[in-house]
Design a protein around this motif. Structure first.
Motif, PDB file in Angstrom:
ATOM      1  N   HIS A 156      25.881 -35.656 -34.759  1.00  0.00           N
ATOM      2  CA  HIS A 156      25.447 -34.330 -35.191  1.00  0.00           C
ATOM      3  C   HIS A 156      24.556 -33.655 -34.157  1.00  0.00           C
ATOM      4  CE1 HIS A 156      23.254 -31.366 -37.746  1.00  0.00           C
ATOM      5  NE2 HIS A 156      24.438 -31.277 -38.332  1.00  0.00           N
ATOM      6  N   ALA A 157      24.565 -32.328 -34.175  1.00  0.00           N
ATOM      7  CA  ALA A 157      23.778 -31.541 -33.224  1.00  0.00           C
ATOM      8  C   ALA A 157      22.291 -31.884 -33.271  1.00  0.00           C
ATOM      9  CB  ALA A 157      23.970 -30.053 -33.494  1.00  0.00           C
ATOM     10  N   SER A 158      21.779 -32.249 -34.427  1.00  0.00           N
ATOM     11  CA  SER A 158      20.352 -32.584 -34.532  1.00  0.00           C
ATOM     12  C   SER A 158      20.025 -33.856 -33.760  1.00  0.00           C
ATOM     13  CB  SER A 158      19.948 -32.750 -36.001  1.00  0.00           C
ATOM     14  OG  SER A 158      20.714 -33.759 -36.637  1.00  0.00           O
ATOM     15  N   ILE A 208      21.766 -34.816 -31.057  1.00  0.00           N
ATOM     16  CA  ILE A 208      21.888 -34.389 -29.654  1.00  0.00           C
ATOM     17  C   ILE A 208      20.628 -33.670 -29.199  1.00  0.00           C
ATOM     18  CG2 ILE A 208      23.175 -32.894 -28.083  1.00  0.00           C
ATOM     19  CD1 ILE A 208      25.658 -33.459 -29.876  1.00  0.00           C
ATOM     20  N   ASP A 209      20.139 -32.768 -30.026  1.00  0.00           N
ATOM     21  CA  ASP A 209      18.924 -32.040 -29.652  1.00  0.00           C
ATOM     22  C   ASP A 209      17.707 -32.955 -29.635  1.00  0.00           C
ATOM     23  OD1 ASP A 209      20.449 -29.819 -29.417  1.00  0.00           O
ATOM     24  OD2 ASP A 209      19.460 -28.642 -30.965  1.00  0.00           O
ATOM     25  N   ARG A 268      17.750 -34.678 -26.384  1.00  0.00           N
ATOM     26  CA  ARG A 268      17.353 -33.761 -25.310  1.00  0.00           C
ATOM     27  C   ARG A 268      15.838 -33.625 -25.194  1.00  0.00           C
ATOM     28  NH1 ARG A 268      21.822 -29.097 -26.814  1.00  0.00           N
ATOM     29  NH2 ARG A 268      23.568 -29.948 -25.580  1.00  0.00           N
ATOM     30  N   THR A 274      31.170 -25.555 -32.685  1.00  0.00           N
ATOM     31  CA  THR A 274      30.841 -26.614 -33.640  1.00  0.00           C
ATOM     32  C   THR A 274      31.736 -27.826 -33.430  1.00  0.00           C
ATOM     33  OG1 THR A 274      30.150 -24.922 -35.220  1.00  0.00           O
ATOM     34  CG2 THR A 274      30.527 -27.126 -36.087  1.00  0.00           C
TER      35      THR A 274
END
Length: 392
Positions: free
Chosen positions: A133-135, A137-138, A141, A353
């Motif tokens: 999920h993007a969360s 990935i962030d 980062r 997405t």
């Protein structure tokens, strides 16, 4: 006002490509049917797996909390924003997840950011599934840690990453429990075995497994009988739980550390009483009304089989998340629009997405849906699919 012309150019390009979308306003409570533009349609896009957003017990708990404690808390948790109900919720979550302790964050997104950014340094490495999920990935980062991405659910590639990173102080494998766009379940037993073989930590984001998999909805760790072998469990309080927020369930050591170092926790006002009380009640509902999960899975099996019999491509889904793959970005949105026209709200999902060429309409069945509603939805999917050439 001048200054954002470069952004408008990008938006104009999205409009030309048919990928620009506007927000859809729902004019009713979140149920198996919702009202959009004055029209009642079947809802197949919400994360309200068990229908708890409108459960009478949750609504009553929220109202009572507002009357007793007010609309907000007025502070962050570490200053004056920890109410006794926050402690109660976290103890209840820890017991539910079979861990020593738990800590609630403002959202599932900020939980992943807060955990990963706090516990990793440039001495460490994080090893992440390619479709996380993007969360996650962030969150990665935000760390200074080295990073490795292994091919989606590819255990050979994961083992290779573990072999190549043995020089780091700590290695942490991070995976979704259920992948939100495809609906497949992570091979957690194999991941845990590899982690134990190579002395790595395991972190599982169970956002779409909480309330869905495991005994009473405890998640993928419990589903695979891995209680006590997964170091970090992250979940949400805003999908199957029906309210708002995220949490981490782990050891007391990690929870104590995050209270001091987790930036989203440190610098965000605590959940208001209505949210907290409703979350507490939701955990009790999970424990006391298991028939909701049984109904969810009955509906899932019926609807998934129906889509497949019609000839739709649903990929590797094993859960109530069932994507219908159409390929082109514009076609996915046209399909979604046609479904809405005929009476089903099911959103198209396209780049960024998901990858280009893998656009889809993503459906999520809930425990609230009646068999009649699902049969009607399948009729609408067939009609729209044939009109657009998705079904032949």
């Amino acid at each position: 006002m001048k200054g954002f012309e470069y952004l408008q150019e990008e938006l104009d390009q999205m409009k030309e490509e048919g990928t620009f979308r506007t927000l859809v306003s729902i004019e009713s409570e979140q149920g198996s049917k919702v009202v959009i533009n004055g029209k009642e349609v079947i809802q197949l896009s919400s994360n309200n797996y068990l229908g708890l957003t409108t459960h009478p017990r949750l609504k009553q708990a929220a109202l009572q909390a507002v009357n007793e404690y007010g609309a907000g808390t007025g502070s962050v948790r570490t200053i004056a924003g920890t109410f006794s109900m926050h402690d109660e919720l976290e103890k209840k979550l820890a017991k539910f997840k079979h861990t020593e302790a738990a800590l609630v964050f403002q959202s599932g997104f900020t939980t992943n950011q807060g955990v990963l950014s706090s516990i990793l340094t440039n001495q460490d490495v994080v090893i992440s599934d390619a479709l996380n999920h993007a969360s996650i990935i962030d969150g990665i980062r935000l760390t200074k840690a080295a990073r490795k991405v292994y091919k989606h659910v590819d255990m050979n590639d994961l083992e290779k990453a573990l072999q190549e990173t043995q020089q780091y102080r700590k290695r942490i494998i991070v995976t979704d429990g259920v992948f939100s766009m495809d609906g497949n379940i992570a091979p957690l037993p194999q991941i845990v075995e590899l982690a134990e073989k190579y002395d790595a930590l395991v972190m599982v984001d169970d956002a779409h497994a909480s309330g869905v998999l495991g005994e009473n909805g405890r998640g993928t760790v419990n589903h695979f009988n891995l209680d006590g072998r997964v170091h970090i469990q992250v979940g949400t309080l805003s999908k199957a739980v029906g309210v708002l927020g995220g949490y981490i369930a782990s050891t007391q050591t990690l929870i104590d550390y995050l209270i001091h170092k987790g930036r989203p926790f440190l610098f965000s006002t605590s959940h208001p009483p209505a949210v907290t009380a409703a979350c507490i009640e939701a955990v009790d509902v999970l424990l006391e009304e298991p028939e909701l999960i049984e109904k969810l899975w009955d509906n899932t099996e019926f609807f998934k089989e129906g889509l497949q019999k019609l000839g739709f491509q649903t990929g590797t889904s094993e859960t109530p998340i069932t994507p219908i793959f159409v390929g082109g970005e514009s076609l996915a949105h046209q399909f979604s629009d046609k479904l809405l026209e005929y009476g089903v709200f099911a959103q198209g999902i396209a780049f960024p997405t998901v990858e280009r060429g893998k656009a889809r309409v993503r459906t999520i069945v809930t425990a609230q849906h009646s068999r009649d509603e699902l049969e009607k939805a399948l009729e609408i999917f067939e009609k729209a699919g044939k009109e657009l050439g998705i079904l032949r």
